[in-house]
Write a protein that holds these residues in place. Structure first.
Motif, mmCIF file in Angstrom:
data_model
loop_
_atom_site.group_PDB
_atom_site.id
_atom_site.type_symbol
_atom_site.label_atom_id
_atom_site.label_comp_id
_atom_site.label_asym_id
_atom_site.label_seq_id
_atom_site.Cartn_x
_atom_site.Cartn_y
_atom_site.Cartn_z
ATOM 1 N N ASP A 126 0.809 -1.223 0.000
ATOM 2 C CA ASP A 126 0.000 0.000 0.000
ATOM 3 C C ASP A 126 0.845 1.277 0.000
ATOM 4 O O ASP A 126 0.328 2.361 -0.242
ATOM 5 N N ASN A 127 2.116 1.164 0.336
ATOM 6 C CA ASN A 127 3.056 2.306 0.399
ATOM 7 C C ASN A 127 2.599 3.390 1.384
ATOM 8 O O ASN A 127 2.903 4.568 1.206
ATOM 9 N N ASP A 128 1.846 3.011 2.414
ATOM 10 C CA ASP A 128 1.234 4.040 3.265
ATOM 11 C C ASP A 128 1.914 4.220 4.626
ATOM 12 O O ASP A 128 1.301 4.727 5.562
ATOM 13 N N VAL A 129 3.195 3.794 4.732
ATOM 14 C CA VAL A 129 3.911 4.011 6.000
ATOM 15 C C VAL A 129 4.644 5.349 5.936
ATOM 16 O O VAL A 129 5.345 5.637 4.962
ATOM 17 N N ASN A 130 4.485 6.143 6.957
ATOM 18 C CA ASN A 130 5.124 7.457 7.014
ATOM 19 C C ASN A 130 6.620 7.388 7.231
ATOM 20 O O ASN A 130 7.116 6.424 7.821
ATOM 21 N N GLY A 131 7.318 8.416 6.794
ATOM 22 C CA GLY A 131 8.737 8.555 7.128
ATOM 23 C C GLY A 131 9.666 7.837 6.182
ATOM 24 O O GLY A 131 10.883 7.943 6.301
ATOM 25 N N THR A 132 9.121 7.056 5.249
ATOM 26 C CA THR A 132 9.968 6.370 4.276
ATOM 27 C C THR A 132 9.511 6.767 2.873
ATOM 28 O O THR A 132 8.306 6.945 2.643
ATOM 29 N N ASP A 133 10.467 6.920 1.954
ATOM 30 C CA ASP A 133 10.090 7.332 0.600
ATOM 31 C C ASP A 133 9.234 6.256 -0.068
ATOM 32 O O ASP A 133 8.251 6.552 -0.733
ATOM 33 N N TRP A 134 9.660 4.992 0.117
ATOM 34 C CA TRP A 134 8.929 3.860 -0.461
ATOM 35 C C TRP A 134 8.958 2.707 0.522
ATOM 36 O O TRP A 134 9.902 2.585 1.305
ATOM 37 N N THR A 135 7.952 1.840 0.451
ATOM 38 C CA THR A 135 8.033 0.570 1.180
ATOM 39 C C THR A 135 8.266 -0.515 0.135
ATOM 40 O O THR A 135 7.821 -0.374 -1.010
ATOM 41 N N PHE A 136 8.949 -1.595 0.536
ATOM 42 C CA PHE A 136 9.064 -2.674 -0.448
ATOM 43 C C PHE A 136 7.716 -3.391 -0.533
ATOM 44 O O PHE A 136 6.952 -3.400 0.430
ATOM 45 N N GLY A 137 7.433 -3.922 -1.713
ATOM 46 C CA GLY A 137 6.122 -4.549 -1.964
ATOM 47 C C GLY A 137 5.347 -3.748 -2.988
ATOM 48 O O GLY A 137 4.701 -4.305 -3.872
ATOM 49 N N VAL A 138 5.458 -2.424 -2.906
ATOM 50 C CA VAL A 138 4.631 -1.604 -3.801
ATOM 51 C C VAL A 138 5.126 -1.683 -5.241
ATOM 52 O O VAL A 138 4.314 -1.732 -6.186
ATOM 53 N N ASP A 139 6.430 -1.745 -5.438
ATOM 54 C CA ASP A 139 6.943 -1.802 -6.815
ATOM 55 C C ASP A 139 6.492 -3.103 -7.490
ATOM 56 O O ASP A 139 6.040 -3.089 -8.640
ATOM 57 N N SER A 140 6.595 -4.209 -6.752
ATOM 58 C CA SER A 140 6.182 -5.501 -7.321
ATOM 59 C C SER A 140 4.676 -5.507 -7.599
ATOM 60 O O SER A 140 4.229 -5.932 -8.669
ATOM 61 N N ALA A 141 3.892 -5.053 -6.616
ATOM 62 C CA ALA A 141 2.432 -5.102 -6.751
ATOM 63 C C ALA A 141 1.947 -4.217 -7.892
ATOM 64 O O ALA A 141 1.069 -4.601 -8.673
ATOM 65 N N THR A 142 2.531 -3.032 -8.009
ATOM 66 C CA THR A 142 2.052 -2.134 -9.059
ATOM 67 C C THR A 142 2.565 -2.568 -10.430
ATOM 68 O O THR A 142 1.946 -2.261 -11.444
ATOM 69 N N SER A 143 3.679 -3.297 -10.454
ATOM 70 C CA SER A 143 4.139 -3.831 -11.747
ATOM 71 C C SER A 143 3.129 -4.858 -12.265
ATOM 72 O O SER A 143 2.839 -4.919 -13.468
ATOM 73 N N VAL A 144 2.589 -5.661 -11.349
ATOM 74 C CA VAL A 144 1.565 -6.647 -11.731
ATOM 75 C C VAL A 144 0.292 -5.912 -12.202
ATOM 76 O O VAL A 144 -0.301 -6.248 -13.232
ATOM 77 N N ALA A 145 -0.102 -4.890 -11.446
ATOM 78 C CA ALA A 145 -1.324 -4.149 -11.790
ATOM 79 C C ALA A 145 -1.157 -3.437 -13.134
ATOM 80 O O ALA A 145 -2.087 -3.385 -13.945
ATOM 81 N N MET A 146 0.043 -2.907 -13.354
ATOM 82 C CA MET A 146 0.312 -2.210 -14.618
ATOM 83 C C MET A 146 0.177 -3.190 -15.798
ATOM 84 O O MET A 146 -0.420 -2.872 -16.823
ATOM 85 N N GLU A 147 0.710 -4.394 -15.596
ATOM 86 C CA GLU A 147 0.621 -5.390 -16.667
ATOM 87 C C GLU A 147 -0.847 -5.775 -16.904
ATOM 88 O O GLU A 147 -1.290 -5.952 -18.043
ATOM 89 N N ALA A 148 -1.601 -5.871 -15.801
ATOM 90 C CA ALA A 148 -3.029 -6.205 -15.930
ATOM 91 C C ALA A 148 -3.738 -5.144 -16.768
ATOM 92 O O ALA A 148 -4.561 -5.457 -17.639
ATOM 93 N N LEU A 149 -3.394 -3.878 -16.515
ATOM 94 C CA LEU A 149 -4.027 -2.786 -17.276
ATOM 95 C C LEU A 149 -3.668 -2.891 -18.761
ATOM 96 O O LEU A 149 -4.518 -2.656 -19.637
ATOM 97 N N GLU A 150 -2.422 -3.263 -19.028
ATOM 98 C CA GLU A 150 -2.014 -3.416 -20.435
ATOM 99 C C GLU A 150 -2.807 -4.530 -21.120
ATOM 100 O O GLU A 150 -3.211 -4.399 -22.273
ATOM 101 N N ARG A 151 -3.036 -5.607 -20.379
ATOM 102 C CA ARG A 151 -3.832 -6.700 -20.957
ATOM 103 C C ARG A 151 -5.274 -6.259 -21.201
ATOM 104 O O ARG A 151 -5.889 -6.600 -22.211
ATOM 105 N N LEU A 152 -5.809 -5.506 -20.226
ATOM 106 C CA LEU A 152 -7.186 -5.035 -20.375
ATOM 107 C C LEU A 152 -7.314 -4.077 -21.557
ATOM 108 O O LEU A 152 -8.353 -4.008 -22.212
ATOM 109 N N ARG A 153 -6.250 -3.355 -21.825
ATOM 110 C CA ARG A 153 -6.263 -2.409 -22.952
ATOM 111 C C ARG A 153 -6.550 -3.145 -24.276
ATOM 112 O O ARG A 153 -7.296 -2.648 -25.126
ATOM 113 N N ASP A 154 -5.976 -4.329 -24.430
ATOM 114 C CA ASP A 154 -6.180 -5.082 -25.677
ATOM 115 C C ASP A 154 -7.659 -5.349 -25.915
ATOM 116 O O ASP A 154 -8.177 -5.161 -27.015
#
Ligand code: F6P
Length: 341
Positions: A126-154
C-alpha cells in the motif's frame, strides 16, 4: 546476540529478501536468528524456528513470507500482551526485528514501550507508512497491476469498451495512482480525492471519442457512492474490513454504462497483485533494510524503524512512522491528472 524476526500483516513480495538480509548480516557478525512463525500470533503461542543461511537460501526470489504471517494484534487483550512478553523472554531473545506495515509496527512500538528491544522494518504494497520514501512490496504489486491494465487495454481496444481496473491499497491511493500513471489510464479514482463523477465522465468521453475505448483505474478504498457497503465490518484484530467487498469497480462500471450507453467491463485483480517474485527494486530495498535492522540491534539503537530517504537507509523513531498513514499528496495528484484524457 539472539535476534528474533517476524513478519506481520498482509504478505508482499520482498519479505523473504528482508528476512534473508537479517539472517546473513547476523551470521556475518556472529549472531543467532530465530524466526517467529505467523507474525505476532506465533509470539503469543511461542512458535518459532531457527534461521540460518541455509534456511533462507533461494528465498530472495520468492514472494510471500517463509515465516508465515497473520493479522493478530498482541495488544487486543492484556493477557495477550503479557503472553507475548513472557514468550520473548522464554525464547531467550535479546532483540526483535518486526517486519510489517502500520499495524505490525504499532504493535512493535507498544512492545518497545514495555521494555522489549525492537527494531521495525516497514513493508506494504500500500506504500502508506510514514517517514519512508517507499516501502518494499509496492513496486512488485504495481508492476503486476500495470501489466493487468495493459492486458485489459487489448480487450478494450478490440471491443471498443470502457474497462475499469480495481486495485488494492486500502485507504491510500498509491497503488491506483502508480498503476494509472504507468499504465496510461484515462482517469484514476483515488481515496484522497472527493469523487467527482463529472470529471470521470468527461475523461472517459474524451477517450472514447478520440480512440474508441477508455481505461479507468479505481482504488478499492475510493468513496464513490454513500450507499456502497463499507466492506465487511472489522475482519481482523486491528479493525480492518475487506474493502474489495465495497465493489468500487462494479459500481463505476454500472454507472458509466448507464450514463454513457457504452459497453463497460471491470476487473478486480485482488490478491494477484500481492503474490509473485519481488522486482529488483523491492529485493534491493528489502535487503538493505533487513541488514540495517541488525546493525541497529548491534548498536543497541532500539525503538527505531529503518527507512529509505533518498538514496540512504536511515533510522527514525517509531512515533514518526506509525499512526497516520502516508497518503497521496497534492503534487502527486497534480501529476496524475495531467494525464487525464
Ligand atoms: O494492506 C495490504 C492489503 O493488500 C490491502 O491493499 C488490502 O485492502 C488488504 O491488504 C487485504 O487484506 P486481506 O489479505 O487480509 O484480505
Amino acid at each position: 546476540m539472539r535476534i528474533g524476526v517476524l513478519t506481520g500483516g498482509g504478505d508482499c513480495p520482498g519479505l523473504n529478501a528482508a528476512i534473508r538480509g537479517v539472517v546473513y548480516r547476523a551470521a556475518a557478525h556472529g549472531h543467532e536468528v530465530v524466526g517467529i512463525l505467523d507474525g505476532w500470533k506465533g509470539l503469543l503461542e511461542g512458535r518459532s524456528m531457527p534461521l540460518d543461511r541455509e534456511s533462507v537460501q533461494g528465498s530472495i526470489t520468492q514472494g510471500g513470507t517463509i515465516l508465515g504471517s497473520s493479522r493478530t494484534n498482541p495488544f487486543k487483550s492484556s493477557e495477550g500482551s503479557q503472553e507475548a512478553l513472557a514468550n520473548f523472554r522464554k525464547l531467550g531473545l535479546d532483540a526483535l526485528v518486526a517486519i510489517g506495515g502500520d499495524d505490525t509496527l504499532t504493535a512493535g512500538w507498544e512492545m518497545s514501550r514495555r521494555g522489549i528491544h525492537v527494531v521495525g522494518v516497514p513493508k506494504t504494497m500500500d506504500n502508506d507508512v510514514n517517514g519512508t520514501d517507499w516501502t518494499f512490496g509496492v513496486d512488485s504489486a504495481t508492476s503486476v497491476a500495470m501489466e493487468a491494465l495493459e492486458r485489459l487495454r487489448d480487450t478494450a481496444r478490440s471491443h471498443h469498451r470502457i474497462v475499469i481496473l480495481e486495485v488494492m491499497g486500502r485507504h491510500a491511493g498509491w497503488v491506483a495512482l502508480l498503476t494509472g500513471l504507468a499504465g496510461g489510464a484515462d482517469f484514476t479514482v483515488i481515496p484522497e480525492e472527493t469523487y467527482d463523477p463529472k470529471r470521470l465522465v468527461r475523461s472517459v468521453q474524451n477517450a472514447l471519442s478520440r480512440r474508441g475505448y477508455a481505461l479507468v483505474v479505481a482504488s478499492e478504498g475510493a468513496e464513490v457512492a454513500p450507499d456502497l457497503a463499507p466492506g465487511r465490518a472489522a475482519q481482523d484484530d486491528f479493525g480492518h474490513g475487506i474493502l474489495r467487498e465495497k465493489g468500487v469497480g462494479a459500481y463505476l462500471a454500472q454507472y458509466l454504462e448507464k450514463t454513457l450507453g457504452a459497453e463497460c467491463r471491470y476487473a478486480v485483480i485482488g490478491h494477484i497483485q500481492r503474490g509473485g517474485p519481488p522486482t529488483l527494486f523491492d529485493r534491493i530495498l528489502a535487503t538493505r533494510l533487513g541488514t540495517k535492522a541488525v546493525d541497529l540491534a548491534e548498536q543497541r539503537d532500539f525503538g527505531k524503524v529503518v527507512v529509505l530517504r533518498g538514496e540512504e537507509i536511515r533510522a527514525i523513531p517509531f512515533s514518526e512512522a506509525v499512526g497516520t498513514p502516508k497518503r497521496v499528496d497534492a503534487p502527486w495528484r497534480d501529476l496524475l491528472h495531467t494525464f487525464d484524457a
